[in-house]
Design an enzyme around this catalytic site. Sequence first.
Site, mmCIF file in Angstrom:
data_model
loop_
_atom_site.group_PDB
_atom_site.id
_atom_site.type_symbol
_atom_site.label_atom_id
_atom_site.label_comp_id
_atom_site.label_asym_id
_atom_site.label_seq_id
_atom_site.Cartn_x
_atom_site.Cartn_y
_atom_site.Cartn_z
ATOM 1 N N LYS A 81 0.856 -1.183 0.000
ATOM 2 C CA LYS A 81 0.000 0.000 0.000
ATOM 3 C C LYS A 81 0.895 1.237 0.000
ATOM 4 O O LYS A 81 1.958 1.237 0.649
ATOM 5 C CB LYS A 81 -0.879 -0.029 1.254
ATOM 6 C CG LYS A 81 -1.950 1.043 1.338
ATOM 7 C CD LYS A 81 -2.791 0.826 2.613
ATOM 8 C CE LYS A 81 -3.910 1.839 2.750
ATOM 9 N NZ LYS A 81 -4.727 1.595 3.962
ATOM 10 N N SER A 156 -9.648 1.677 3.111
ATOM 11 C CA SER A 156 -8.827 2.468 2.241
ATOM 12 C C SER A 156 -7.813 1.664 1.436
ATOM 13 O O SER A 156 -7.240 2.184 0.473
ATOM 14 C CB SER A 156 -8.090 3.523 3.064
ATOM 15 O OG SER A 156 -7.217 2.897 3.994
ATOM 16 N N SER A 180 -9.626 -0.897 7.248
ATOM 17 C CA SER A 180 -9.105 -0.694 5.898
ATOM 18 C C SER A 180 -8.369 -1.865 5.265
ATOM 19 O O SER A 180 -8.060 -1.809 4.084
ATOM 20 C CB SER A 180 -8.175 0.515 5.872
ATOM 21 O OG SER A 180 -8.945 1.683 5.765
#
Length: 487
Positions: A81, A156, A180
Site C-alpha cells: 500500500k 482504504s 481498511s
Amino acid sequence: MQPPDVVHMTAHEARGLLDRGEVSSVELTQAVLDRIHEVEDKVKAFVTVTDELALEQARRADERIASGDAQPLTGVPMQLKDNMCTRGVATTCSSRMLQNFVPTYSATVTRRLYEQGAVLMGKGNLDEFAMGSSTENSGFFPTRNPWDLERVPGGSSGGPAAAVAAGECVYSLGSDTGGSVRQPAALCGVVGMKPTYGVVSRYGLVAFASSLDQIGPITKDVTDCAIVLSAVAGHDPADSTSIRFDVPDYAAALKKDLSGLRIGVPEEYFIEGLEKGVEGAVRQAIDVLKDLGAEIQETSLPHTGYALAVYYILAPSEASANLARYDGVKYGYAAQDAGSMWDALEKTRQQGFGPEVKRRIMLGTYALSAGYHDAYYIKAQKVRTLIRQELQEAFTRFDALVMPTSPSVAFRLGDKMDDPVQMYLNDILTMPANIAGIPGISVPCGVVDGLPVGLQFMANAMGEETLLRVAYAYEQATQWHTLRPNL
Ligand code: GLN
C-alpha cells in the site's frame, strides 16, 4: 512452457514451483507484469508500478533460490500500500501533498520483506492518507472492483485488495485503522487480517491515527496470510509500541477441525441495515463452523453501538496531530505563490490536501480544542476503555467471535461520496477491533449477485493463531476462496 496462472497463484504454490525449478522468479515476475499491463487500465490498483526494480529483485531471488537459501517469500511478487515507505520509490499516500515524496528509508515491513527476497511490483492506491472506505478519496484516481468495474473495491486499502483479486500481485500489505484491510478484502473476495496492535511494526507507515493503525496482509488464502504475517511480525526497536514476543510460525497453527472451540455470535453485529444477502451468507457460514465441531453461542456486546462515535472522535483527533507535519517546509508539497510564511502554510495545506482529509483535520482539531477536549476526546477515551473491557470479558467465554465484515457488498462508485456519514458506516463492524487493539480477519464466505461477501472473526489480543485456525478450517471446508473475478 505455459505462462504461470498468476491470477490464482498463492505464495505457497509459487514457493513449490520456484523451489522445484518449474518457474523462475523472473518468469513469474514477468507474467505478473504482463497481467498488470493487461488489466491495470480497468482496475487502477497501482499508484506506481516498479517494473525495473521488480525484475532486478527477481534476478537476485533466482540466484538465492539456486544457492539453496530460499525463504517462504523469496522470489514471490507482491505489492505494498502506498503509505508504507519504500526507499528510492515514491510513497504518496495517494495525496497531492506527497506526490513527489521519495523516502530515504524503508518501513520495517518493507525491509523485512526485502530481506526475505520478496519482489516489489509497485505501490497500491488508497484513500488519501488512508481516510475512507472506497478508495474514491484517492487524490489521483479511484480504484475499481475487479468483480464489477462500476463498483468500489472498498477502502482504504482498495488498491491492494483489488490487485490481489485481479492477479496483479500474489499478495499485498494494507493498513487497517478502522477496517481498511478487512473491508476491502471482503468486497474483493480475498483474505485480509488486522493483527493485534503492536504485532507488526508501524515504523515507516505514514501515520493516520497512531493508536489504531496496524499493518496486515491481504492474500488469496489463509495459508498465505499466515506466511506473510510470520514474515513481517515481531518486535522492532524503531517502534516503541511494538510488542516483545517470539514470532510463532503462524502457518503451523492451521488445522482443519474446530472441535471444542467456543465461538460467540454477538447480536449487535447483525445490525439493522445489514444486507439480507450478507446476513444469509454469514448465517450459512456459522452452520459450517458448527459442522466443523465449534460450539456456537449467541452473545451480546452492548457497547458495540458506541464504537463508531468513539472512532470518529479519536481517529480524526490523532490525524489532526499527525498531519500537522505537512507544512510545506520539511517535505512534500509546498505552495509556490505565497507572500508570507503563514500564507505559505495555509496555501500548502489548502492545495495539498483533499476534502476528506480537511474534514478529518477540522473534526480532530475541534474535538481537541480547549473548550471541547473533555467533552469529546476524553469522553471518547473512556468509552474506548469500556469497549475494550467488554471485549476482553467476552474472550473469557469465547475463543473467537464471528460476524460479517461489512454491512453490504461492494457499492457503486459515487453512491456514498456526497454523504460522509453513509461512508463512515461501512466500517461499523470492523472498527471495534481497532478500538480494542485485538486481531480480526476477513475471509470470503459467499457471492451475492456476483459480488463477494466477507466473514469476520475476532480473537483476544495475541490470538492470531486461534484466528488463523478458525479462518483456515472454514476456508478449507468451502470453495469461496478459489473464486476469482472474470476480468
Ligand atoms: N474507513 C475508516 C476511515 O475512513 C477506516 C479507514 C482505515 O482503516 N484506514 O477512517
